[in-house]
Every structure is written in C-alpha cells, then in structure tokens.
Design a protein around this motif. Structure first.
Motif: not given
Length: 321
Positions: A1-18
């Motif tokens: 099964m193909k992996p779920l392809r993710w995008g992130i809206l905004g380069a928040a520090n929490f998104a970067l580090h966690h």
C-alpha cells in the motif's frame, strides 16, 4: 500500500522540531511538501527531508495533486479557515489544537467532514500514547474504586511577547494552549463529562490568560486544575479513587519534559510503576491517522471528542466573565 503523502502548511517551530520529523519517521507516511515563503525555514526542513518540495503559498500546496493529507500548525485563529480550505481541496487534515476557538465552530468542521468523506482531526496526540490507553483501562477496571477527585497541573514559562501563545488576536492564552490537555485527558481517561464549573480564576497579561485555576464537577468526581504559562515547568495528573490512586508523572509531553510513568497505589499498600521509554506519541498519532484513512480504523480523537473539550473551555471562559 502506498504511503500517505503529507504536506505542511507553514514552517512553525513545532512542525520543524516535532511534527515534521514525526511524519517523516512514521510508517505509512511520507513528508513530501511544505508551504512557506521563507527560504531559511524551508532549508531547515530540507535538512532532514532533502527532497521536500517547497511551495510559496498555502493555496499552491493545496492545489497539488500528489498530496493526500496536510498538517496545519498555523496560529490558532487560522485553524478553522484553513482546515475548511484544505477539505475543499480534497485533503485529509490533521490540525493543531485548538482546532477551533469556540465549540460552535465544530459544527462547520463536522459538516465539511461528512460532506467530503475525508478525515479531519485535532492533533491531540496524548490519546495515542500507551500510557493513556493503560490509564483508561485501569480506571475502567474498577481497581481505584469509586472516583472522587482528578487533579491536573500543566505549567511552563513563556513571556515572549512575539510568541503566538501571548497574542490575543491569534487566539493565544494558557487555557487554549495547555488547558486543553488537562481537560481533554480527564474526559478521555474517565469517559465522563463536566456538569458545571464550580470555580474559575485567571490572571491576564496583554489580553491573554497566563494563569488559571479551575474546579469542576463531573458526574462521579470533582476536578481541579492549575494551568500557567508563567510558572516553572511542571505536569502531573492524579486520579484518586476510594481504593487507590493513579498518578501520571509526565502525562502531556513525554521525552521532552521527562519519561512517561504510571504510578498505581492500591488498597494493598503497594505502588506499581509502569514506564514507557522512547515512545514518540507524535509518530503514533501520524500512524493512527494513516490507518484511519487507509483502512477505516477508528480514530481515538474524532472531532466530536475535541468538541467536548472545547465546550469545557467555553464553560470556563463563561465563568470568568
């Protein structure tokens, strides 16, 4: 099964580090895209996902046909708008908490979820950690006897005026940022709802609550909480019954604050400690989200659950006015 392809809206520090690293590490997930117009922030994500595609606007990422799901770590007041826009673009959505600022806003999200057939959820990661599943089982087993009191404490120190937690217009404040954990975890572990807020006291700075004490009555027990963004870091949940006490010494961000541990003291005068080293609940959250999308597995934190927590937050604010 193909992996779920993710995008992130905004380069928040929490998104970067966690959350960015969690999506990258999760089974069945692939971190493919980031929307940011800041080259420096984009480069930081490229350090651990070298082939990540950068979009300069949120809309351009949402228009991409090769993205299945988006994670939204934007300021609180933007969550509803961009969650709805992502659903309209055909993307599954995992949005940071609080996903709304008022319980009434959940109706729009639930309607959009039903109409789209997509999964949308608040990123309430703690329910995916095995310590909370175990705590819920202990409470349900009756070993604690009749519940009499649940006490929750969550504090940290952040007086940075530029941080969105300290900006009223961005939906900041301690109750929305970390009160959600004290209230939501109690609802999750006991499967009960608050009947009334019996006490609410708060201190404000620049229009946001930086300290709050809350007491409430649930069906079978009393509840108390201390929430602060201006105190030394501490977190603990104590579930006290007639025959035993269960204490979670690092209930909300294990591996960051400390190690997750459950301490169970029963009427046999013994204390049993269960430890959960090296478990990343952000990764587990992404994997659970993916399973729900791909095979319909029940999701531990549906919008209906999150709405109940927001209703409790609304009750506290109503008591404070």
């Amino acid at each position: 099964m193909k992996p779920l392809r993710w995008g992130i809206l905004g380069a928040a520090n929490f998104a970067l580090h966690h959350m960015g690293p969690a999506i990258h590490a999760a089974k069945g997930a692939s971190l493919c895209a980031l929307a940011t117009s800041n080259p420096t922030k984009a480069a930081a994500f490229g350090a651990f996902v070298p082939d990540i595609k950068i979009y300069e606007s949120y809309d351009s990422l949402l228009a991409a046909n090769d993205i299945d799901a988006v994670y939204i770590p934007l300021p609180n007041h933007l969550h509803v708008e961009w969650t709805l826009r992502a659903l309209e673009a055909g993307k599954h959505v995992l949005c940071e908490k609080p996903i709304t600022l008022m319980a009434s806003d959940f109706d729009r999200l639930i309607d959009a979820r039903e109409n789209s057939g997509l999964l949308v959820a608040e990123a309430f990661m703690i329910v995916h950690h095995p310590q909370w599943a175990r705590a819920r089982d202990i409470v349900a087993s009756g070993v604690l006897g009749r519940l009499r009191h649940v006490a929750a404490t969550f504090s940290f120190y952040n007086d940075d005026a530029t941080n969105i937690r300290n900006i009223a217009a961005a939906g900041g404040g301690g109750l929305r940022d970390i009160g959600i954990y004290a209230f939501g975890s109690t609802r999750f572990v006991t499967r009960q709802e608050p009947r009334v807020i019996t006490h609410a006291k708060a201190a404000y700075e620049n229009g946001v609550d930086v300290f709050a004490q809350v007491a409430a009555e649930f069906d079978d027990f009393d509840f108390s909480a201390t929430i602060s963004m201006r105190m030394f870091p501490r977190q603990e949940v104590v579930i006290h019954g007639e025959k035993g006490v269960l204490k979670l010494s690092c209930p909300f961000n294990p591996s960051v604050h400390a190690q997750a541990e459950l301490h169970l003291e029963t009427d046999t005068h013994t204390i049993t400690t269960q430890r959960f080293p090296s478990i990343n609940h952000y990764v587990m959250q992404v994997e659970a989200f993916g399973r729900s999308v791909t095979d319909g597995s029940p999701y531990a934190c549906p919008l209906e659950f999150s709405k109940g927590t927001q209703q409790m937050i609304d009750m506290v604010f109503a008591e404070l006015t």
